[in-house]
Design an enzyme around this catalytic site. Structure first.
Site, mmCIF file in Angstrom:
data_model
loop_
_atom_site.group_PDB
_atom_site.id
_atom_site.type_symbol
_atom_site.label_atom_id
_atom_site.label_comp_id
_atom_site.label_asym_id
_atom_site.label_seq_id
_atom_site.Cartn_x
_atom_site.Cartn_y
_atom_site.Cartn_z
ATOM 1 N N GLU A 297 -5.700 -9.088 8.534
ATOM 2 C CA GLU A 297 -4.275 -8.899 8.821
ATOM 3 C C GLU A 297 -3.925 -9.435 10.211
ATOM 4 O O GLU A 297 -4.754 -10.011 10.903
ATOM 5 C CB GLU A 297 -3.911 -7.411 8.685
ATOM 6 C CG GLU A 297 -3.143 -7.096 7.390
ATOM 7 C CD GLU A 297 -1.857 -7.908 7.225
ATOM 8 O OE1 GLU A 297 -1.268 -8.332 8.231
ATOM 9 O OE2 GLU A 297 -1.453 -8.121 6.069
ATOM 10 N N ARG B 229 9.019 -1.058 1.472
ATOM 11 C CA ARG B 229 8.135 -1.462 2.570
ATOM 12 C C ARG B 229 7.898 -0.390 3.636
ATOM 13 O O ARG B 229 7.130 -0.606 4.571
ATOM 14 C CB ARG B 229 8.714 -2.721 3.243
ATOM 15 C CG ARG B 229 8.774 -3.907 2.293
ATOM 16 C CD ARG B 229 9.570 -5.063 2.866
ATOM 17 N NE ARG B 229 9.035 -5.548 4.124
ATOM 18 C CZ ARG B 229 8.028 -6.410 4.252
ATOM 19 N NH1 ARG B 229 7.438 -6.870 3.161
ATOM 20 N NH2 ARG B 229 7.611 -6.788 5.432
ATOM 21 N N GLU C 261 -6.528 -6.108 4.884
ATOM 22 C CA GLU C 261 -5.768 -5.694 3.707
ATOM 23 C C GLU C 261 -6.517 -6.137 2.462
ATOM 24 O O GLU C 261 -7.046 -7.248 2.413
ATOM 25 C CB GLU C 261 -4.372 -6.342 3.734
ATOM 26 C CG GLU C 261 -3.526 -6.022 2.508
ATOM 27 C CD GLU C 261 -2.112 -6.605 2.592
ATOM 28 O OE1 GLU C 261 -1.464 -6.474 3.641
ATOM 29 O OE2 GLU C 261 -1.676 -7.194 1.588
ATOM 30 N N HIS D 57 3.047 -1.066 1.760
ATOM 31 C CA HIS D 57 4.164 -1.585 0.959
ATOM 32 C C HIS D 57 3.877 -1.230 -0.491
ATOM 33 O O HIS D 57 2.766 -1.434 -0.962
ATOM 34 C CB HIS D 57 4.234 -3.108 1.044
ATOM 35 C CG HIS D 57 4.478 -3.637 2.422
ATOM 36 N ND1 HIS D 57 4.366 -4.972 2.734
ATOM 37 C CD2 HIS D 57 4.822 -3.012 3.574
ATOM 38 C CE1 HIS D 57 4.646 -5.153 4.012
ATOM 39 N NE2 HIS D 57 4.926 -3.985 4.545
ATOM 40 N N GLU E 102 9.876 -4.217 -3.811
ATOM 41 C CA GLU E 102 8.847 -3.840 -2.841
ATOM 42 C C GLU E 102 9.457 -2.876 -1.827
ATOM 43 O O GLU E 102 10.364 -3.242 -1.088
ATOM 44 C CB GLU E 102 8.312 -5.083 -2.116
ATOM 45 C CG GLU E 102 7.246 -4.742 -1.072
ATOM 46 C CD GLU E 102 6.871 -5.921 -0.170
ATOM 47 O OE1 GLU E 102 7.731 -6.813 0.051
ATOM 48 O OE2 GLU E 102 5.738 -5.942 0.322
ATOM 49 N N GLU F 49 0.062 -2.212 -1.222
ATOM 50 C CA GLU F 49 -0.753 -3.056 -0.322
ATOM 51 C C GLU F 49 -1.168 -2.198 0.866
ATOM 52 O O GLU F 49 -0.383 -1.991 1.784
ATOM 53 C CB GLU F 49 0.071 -4.220 0.214
ATOM 54 C CG GLU F 49 0.755 -5.077 -0.826
ATOM 55 C CD GLU F 49 1.672 -6.090 -0.142
ATOM 56 O OE1 GLU F 49 1.168 -6.991 0.535
ATOM 57 O OE2 GLU F 49 2.901 -5.943 -0.261
ATOM 58 N N ASP G 264 -12.850 27.965 -5.906
ATOM 59 C CA ASP G 264 -11.995 28.802 -5.070
ATOM 60 C C ASP G 264 -11.041 27.890 -4.306
ATOM 61 O O ASP G 264 -11.458 27.142 -3.429
ATOM 62 C CB ASP G 264 -12.874 29.611 -4.106
ATOM 63 C CG ASP G 264 -12.040 30.414 -3.107
ATOM 64 O OD1 ASP G 264 -10.794 30.360 -3.178
ATOM 65 O OD2 ASP G 264 -12.650 31.080 -2.257
ATOM 66 N N ARG H 228 12.104 -10.177 4.953
ATOM 67 C CA ARG H 228 11.173 -9.064 5.049
ATOM 68 C C ARG H 228 11.541 -8.055 6.140
ATOM 69 O O ARG H 228 10.722 -7.216 6.497
ATOM 70 C CB ARG H 228 9.752 -9.610 5.298
ATOM 71 C CG ARG H 228 9.187 -10.348 4.106
ATOM 72 C CD ARG H 228 7.865 -11.025 4.425
ATOM 73 N NE ARG H 228 7.458 -11.894 3.330
ATOM 74 C CZ ARG H 228 6.468 -11.627 2.478
ATOM 75 N NH1 ARG H 228 5.776 -10.526 2.610
ATOM 76 N NH2 ARG H 228 6.178 -12.463 1.502
ATOM 77 N N GLU I 274 -3.062 -1.418 4.272
ATOM 78 C CA GLU I 274 -3.676 -2.037 5.450
ATOM 79 C C GLU I 274 -4.501 -0.987 6.193
ATOM 80 O O GLU I 274 -4.180 0.195 6.153
ATOM 81 C CB GLU I 274 -2.593 -2.595 6.372
ATOM 82 C CG GLU I 274 -1.819 -3.728 5.719
ATOM 83 C CD GLU I 274 -0.567 -4.162 6.461
ATOM 84 O OE1 GLU I 274 -0.166 -5.325 6.304
ATOM 85 O OE2 GLU I 274 0.031 -3.328 7.187
HETATM 86 P P1 ADP Z 1 3.403 -9.490 -0.630
HETATM 87 O O1 ADP Z 1 4.082 -10.793 -0.852
HETATM 88 O O2 ADP Z 1 4.321 -8.426 -0.110
HETATM 89 O O3 ADP Z 1 2.150 -9.632 0.210
HETATM 90 P P2 ADP Z 1 2.042 -9.578 -3.221
HETATM 91 O O4 ADP Z 1 2.659 -10.756 -3.872
HETATM 92 O O5 ADP Z 1 0.689 -9.760 -2.621
HETATM 93 O O6 ADP Z 1 2.988 -8.938 -2.100
HETATM 94 O O7 ADP Z 1 2.000 -8.394 -4.349
HETATM 95 C C1 ADP Z 1 1.549 -7.125 -4.028
HETATM 96 C C2 ADP Z 1 1.455 -6.195 -5.233
HETATM 97 O O8 ADP Z 1 2.507 -6.337 -6.201
HETATM 98 C C3 ADP Z 1 0.146 -6.363 -6.015
HETATM 99 O O9 ADP Z 1 -0.504 -5.130 -6.074
HETATM 100 C C4 ADP Z 1 0.637 -6.815 -7.398
HETATM 101 O O10 ADP Z 1 -0.262 -6.464 -8.439
HETATM 102 C C5 ADP Z 1 1.939 -6.061 -7.481
HETATM 103 N N1 ADP Z 1 2.802 -6.451 -8.608
HETATM 104 C C6 ADP Z 1 2.947 -7.642 -9.213
HETATM 105 N N2 ADP Z 1 3.797 -7.559 -10.260
HETATM 106 C C7 ADP Z 1 4.207 -6.257 -10.335
HETATM 107 C C8 ADP Z 1 5.079 -5.531 -11.200
HETATM 108 N N3 ADP Z 1 5.732 -6.121 -12.219
HETATM 109 N N4 ADP Z 1 5.246 -4.210 -10.961
HETATM 110 C C9 ADP Z 1 4.622 -3.595 -9.951
HETATM 111 N N5 ADP Z 1 3.792 -4.228 -9.109
HETATM 112 C C10 ADP Z 1 3.580 -5.551 -9.285
HETATM 113 MG MG MG Z 2 0.371 -8.347 1.504
HETATM 114 MG MG MG Z 3 4.192 -6.747 1.203
HETATM 115 MG MG MG Z 4 0.051 -6.884 4.956
HETATM 116 MG MG MG Z 5 0.147 -10.450 -0.656
#
Ligand code: ADP
Ligand code: MG
Ligand code: MG
Ligand code: MG
Ligand code: MG
Length: 441
Positions: free
Chosen positions: A186, A332, A193, A242, A330, A130, A52, A313, A132
């Site tokens: 973190e 963010r 994280e 992110h 990324e 990522e 339901d 960033r 947190e």
């Molecule tokens: P940050 O530098 O922001 O802390 P990371 O280098 O730790 O980020 O990467 C975070 C995420 O990016 C991880 O989950 C990783 O598997 C993912 N990632 C890496 N390559 C790719 C890709 N080609 N497409 C999508 N996500 C990816």
């Molecule tokens: Mg990170």
């Molecule tokens: Mg990040």
């Molecule tokens: Mg972080």
């Molecule tokens: Mg990282």
């Protein structure tokens, strides 16, 4: 019985499973489930299980409340924190309506629909989020904002008392099929994280649900509360989600072009252009609560300006330095209160719009945006993200591409929620108001 079901039933028996949880997600992103005894597994895996749906937030009206859960065999996992004799297994499910049609209010279906659009263009969409979260003390069984540890960024035990809890979460997630890339303390006290390897967006959204669910269950066993609230404490870093995203075509990363400037293909640039164009509407979904907007303020690591960068960033979209198969964008701004299925659906719909309409982004902003004056930002055409839930809701309804991706059922639910939350917050007398006015006036 199909061969696949027979195989799965054998596995369930070999694993000594007693109960099966049929899991799905409501529109705000909360995990829901119904448990069935293992004797019902064959029937459920063959015909589905009726339930339901009328009391599920954002699901359905009373008159059409009978809904069917269909387990996704690929999502089979054992819950490692449940009893090890007579185990509990879970499946992520798709939700169907009476006429055996996919239910438009099922977030998993919404994501599948946009993924099908991408597939028509030859793309697979990969995401890596990522998440947190904070570990807070439970007092008399109730969550507080008392820190469980005083550690900070990348600290080691014994500063980091929550290390054992984090370790247990990591081991559990590993046993449930997530490939853990890194886990760390973190910036804020009690903030953590855990990063896991990217995969196609549907698998990843399922994993986000698994991550939150596991973290909460394991923290509870240690007398702690795992909170994914975006900004639980004023003045202290909030928690983000992110989201790294990339498109692959014929097994190759479509964002990488060795001969292009910065190694970024036109596809990557258009995708970024699409994300920037639709950033305001996406915010309604990626930052879904009143509290989410308290994280999107200057001075922390969260973005508040719509921009992209290949180096810093402070931008909303960052292109990490890695190239080749790791070329990605990324995004963010999302926070972990968001519904991951809907958030990934919006990001992909925006990116695909950029690609279809060749939306070229402006040049990247490679300076710290927080150091720019309002005048400089205006000259560089850097706009702000919506500052509140009411603002992002207003942006959402103006954005045809994002509205179409979400569909009328989800849109109606989001409008109702935004209105109710905004009204309730307006009616509340906030502690800040008492501090500010009570003694003076
Ligand atoms: P940050 O530098 O922001 O802390 P990371 O280098 O730790 O980020 O990467 C975070 C995420 O990016 C991880 O989950 C990783 O598997 C993912 N990632 C890496 N390559 C790719 C890709 N080609 N497409 C999508 N996500 C990816
Ligand atoms: Mg990170
Ligand atoms: Mg990040
Ligand atoms: Mg972080
Ligand atoms: Mg990282």
């Amino acid at each position: 019985m199909s061969a696949d079901v027979t195989k799965l039933l054998k596995k369930i028996e070999a694993d000594d499973v007693q109960f099966i949880r049929l899991q799905f997600t409501d529109v705000p992103g909360m995990p829901k489930n119904a448990a069935i005894p293992v004797a019902q597994a064959e029937k459920s895996l063959t015909d589905g299980t009726w339930f339901d749906g009328s009391s599920i937030e954002g699901f359905t009206r009373i008159e059409e409340s009978d809904m069917l859960l269909k387990a996704d065999p690929a999502s089979y996992a054992l819950l490692p924190w449940r009893p090890q004799e007579g185990k509990v297994a879970r499946f992520m499910c798709d939700v169907y309506t009476y006429g055996n049609k996919p239910f438009e209010g099922d977030p998993r279906y919404v994501l599948k629909k946009v993924l099908a659009d991408a597939a028509k263009m030859g793309y697979t969409y990969n995401t890596g989020p990522e998440l947190e979260f904070f570990l807070f003390n439970l007092v008399d069984g109730k969550p507080t904002t008392q820190f469980a540890d005083q550690g900070c960024y990348f600290d080691l035990a014994p500063m980091d008392k929550a290390e054992d809890v984090r370790r247990e979460i990591v081991l559990s997630l590993k046993s449930m099929g997530l490939e853990i890339e890194m886990s760390h303390h973190e910036v804020a006290a009690s903030q953590h994280e855990i990063d896991f390897k990217y995969a196609d967006a549907l698998t990843t959204a399922d994993r986000v649900m698994t991550y939150k669910f596991a973290a909460k269950a394991i923290a509870l066993r240690h007398g702690l509360h795992a909170s994914f609230m975006a900004k639980p404490i004023a003045g202290i870093n909030g928690s983000g989600m992110h989201t790294h995203g990339s498109l692959a075509k014929n097994g190759k990363n479509a964002f990488y072009d060795a001969n292009a400037k910065d190694g970024l293909s036109d596809t990557a640039l258009y995708y970024i252009g699409g994300l920037l164009k639709h950033a305001k509407a996406i915010t309604r979904v990626a930052n879904p609560t009143i509290n989410s907007y308290k994280r999107l303020v200057p001075g922390y690591e969260a973005p508040c300006y719509i921009s992209w960068s290949t180096t810093n960033r402070s931008a909303q979209i960052r292109i990490p330095a890695a190239r080749g198969n790791s070329t990605r964008a990324e995004f963010r701004s999302p926070d972990p209160m968001c519904n991951p299925y809907l958030t990934f659906a919006c990001l992909l719909a925006a990116g695909l719009d950029g690609i279809k309409n060749k939306i070229m982004p402006p040049d990247p902003t490679n300076t710290n945006i927080y150091h720019l004056s309002a005048k400089e930002r205006k000259k560089m055409k850097i706009d702000m993200l919506p500052g509140s839930l009411a603002e992002s809701q207003a942006e959402l309804v103006k954005d045809k591409v994002i509205c179409e991706a979400l569909g009328p059922h989800i849109l109606e639910t989001l409008a109702t929620i935004a209105e109710a939350e905004t009204d309730a917050f307006r009616l509340a007398v906030h502690p800040w108001e008492l501090d500010r006015y009570l003694a003076t006036y």
